[in-house]
Design a protein around this motif. Structure first.
Motif, short mmCIF file in Angstrom:
data_model
loop_
_atom_site.label_atom_id
_atom_site.label_comp_id
_atom_site.label_asym_id
_atom_site.label_seq_id
_atom_site.Cartn_x
_atom_site.Cartn_y
_atom_site.Cartn_z
N LYS A 196 7.93 9.09 -5.12
CA LYS A 196 7.51 8.19 -6.36
C LYS A 196 7.64 6.84 -5.81
O LYS A 196 8.93 6.18 -6.06
CB LYS A 196 8.35 8.46 -7.48
N PRO A 197 6.69 6.08 -5.14
CA PRO A 197 6.69 4.83 -4.58
C PRO A 197 7.00 3.98 -5.51
O PRO A 197 7.44 2.67 -5.37
CB PRO A 197 5.49 4.79 -3.77
N GLU A 198 6.82 3.95 -6.83
CA GLU A 198 6.69 3.11 -7.73
C GLU A 198 8.05 2.80 -8.19
O GLU A 198 8.41 1.56 -8.80
CB GLU A 198 5.85 3.33 -8.83
N ILE A 199 9.13 3.79 -7.86
CA ILE A 199 10.40 3.50 -8.37
C ILE A 199 11.08 2.29 -7.38
O ILE A 199 10.97 2.57 -6.09
CB ILE A 199 11.13 4.86 -8.25
N PRO A 200 11.63 1.31 -7.95
CA PRO A 200 11.99 0.35 -6.82
C PRO A 200 13.48 0.44 -6.49
O PRO A 200 14.27 -0.34 -6.72
CB PRO A 200 12.00 -0.92 -7.85
N ASP A 213 3.71 2.94 3.71
CA ASP A 213 2.92 2.32 2.36
C ASP A 213 3.41 0.70 2.60
O ASP A 213 4.70 0.73 2.38
CB ASP A 213 4.03 3.27 1.15
N GLN A 252 3.44 -1.15 0.25
CA GLN A 252 4.51 -1.51 -0.84
C GLN A 252 5.97 -1.34 -0.83
O GLN A 252 6.78 -1.89 -1.51
CB GLN A 252 4.07 -0.80 -2.23
#
Ligand code: FES
Length: 340
Positions: A201-205, A230, A232
């Protein structure tokens, strides 16, 4: 082909299930968020009640059902094949809604790469693209072997239809014995996937910690490859902790070294659990269980990380217990599919 209609009680929702497909697989193919984890009868996450209609149970003694579940008439949707139209009762899980609907199709073995004495990367090609999320698994059907086996992909999704799996030969495993001893390049199997919710889950910082044991290395390799590529995530730390029994099981260093994106980017820690084998091999790395090494390495910083892991049940149980009870890591920062 015959297909049956499956209606979900209390909801304006129904889907078609082709003859021979399980309720769960058909639901996911239709984009319905049916709860599940292992897709192979072991975890019990996919329990449903069949209110109307008949099903065939493909594994009567599946450990996913307790005696109490059986008494209450519950069924495992991953082990039930409708033999007529059905009405079922289930609480859907929006998180289980597939990002890529699973597809079943023929696959040809095109490469085998030996990694250790009992572990190898088996590479298959399908006619359809290999669309999945890093960390997911597929169900493999081997001709002559009853039932499907779940294995996680170790590569990245691709349009070429390549599905790569790190698989360990199990001493009493009929499927892995066949695969290691009889299969040669050109052999055909059936691949059905993708499945699984423990994907990156790449959106989790948060920094990323992957932990693997045995062939549980496979999804973790996919996750670290996806994370390292990625843009990001360029400021995140990526850790790979791998536990083996003996030093000859420890293959992550050479896999990381061989990959331009992983080399210098992934912090790799390994431990072996067999003290005598470690001494005999002159191993100067860590000896003990991988969760102990994880605790020793990141300690109080553990709650600042997002965890992905895959391995034998004693490993995943010990890890979860340590993270949640000792270090107070919230459960939603821990991602794994229970394969038991
Ligand atoms: Fe059916 Fe695990 S998903 S028992």
């Amino acid at each position: 082909m015959t297909s049956y209609n499956v209606k979900i009680s209390g909801q304006e929702l129904e889907f078609a299930c082709e003859e021979g497909d399980t309720i769960l697989r058909a639901a996911l193919r239709a984009g319905v968020g049916m709860p599940y984890e292992c897709n192979s009868g072991g975890c019990g996450a996919c329990k449903v009640e069949v209110l109307n209609g008949e099903v065939e149970n493909i594994w009567e003694d599946a450990p996913g059902l307790s005696p109490r579940d059986i008494k209450k008439g519950r069924k495992l949707s991953c082990q039930c094949i409708p033999t007529e139209d059905l009405e079922i009762k289930v609480r859907l899980n929006p998180e289980a809604m597939p990002l890529h609907k699973p597809i079943k199709g023929k696959a040809v073995l095109f490469e085998i790469n030996k990694l250790t004495e009992d572990m190898a990367e088996f590479c298959f090609k399908t006619e359809h693209p290999a669309h999945f999320k890093a960390g997911q698994f597929a169900l493999l059907d081997f001709p002559g072997i009853t039932g499907s086996r779940g294995y996680s992909m170790c590569n990245l999704p691709n349009e070429e239809g390549e599905w790569r799996f790190i698989i360990k030969k199990m001493p009493d495993g009929s499927a892995t014995t066949t695969l290691f001893e009889d299969y040669e390049v050109g052999a055909e199997i059936v691949i059905d996937g993708p499945y699984g919710l423990a994907y990156l889950k790449p959106e989790i910082p948060r920094d990323i910690v992957c932990v693997g044991g045995g062939s549980g290395l496979s999804p973790e390799m996919s996750i670290i490859k996806a994370a390292a590529r990625d843009p990001q995530l360029s400021d995140r730390n990526i850790y790979l902790f791998y536990g083996g029994r003996t030093p000859s099981d420890i293959c992550p260093p050479k896999l990381i070294e061989a990959d331009d994106d992983l080399r210098g980017r992934v912090k790799n820690f390994n431990a072996v659990s067999d003290v005598e084998a470690a001494e005999a091999a002159g191993w100067n790395g860590d000896v003990g269980f991988i969760h102990e090494l994880l605790g020793k390495t990141l300690g109080e910083k553990l709650p600042e990380h997002e965890f992905y892991f895959c391995g034998p049940p004693p490993m995943t149980d010990a890890l979860t217990r340590m993270l949640m009870t000792e270090y107070k890591v919230p459960f939603d920062q821990i991602h794994y599919d229970r394969f038991y």
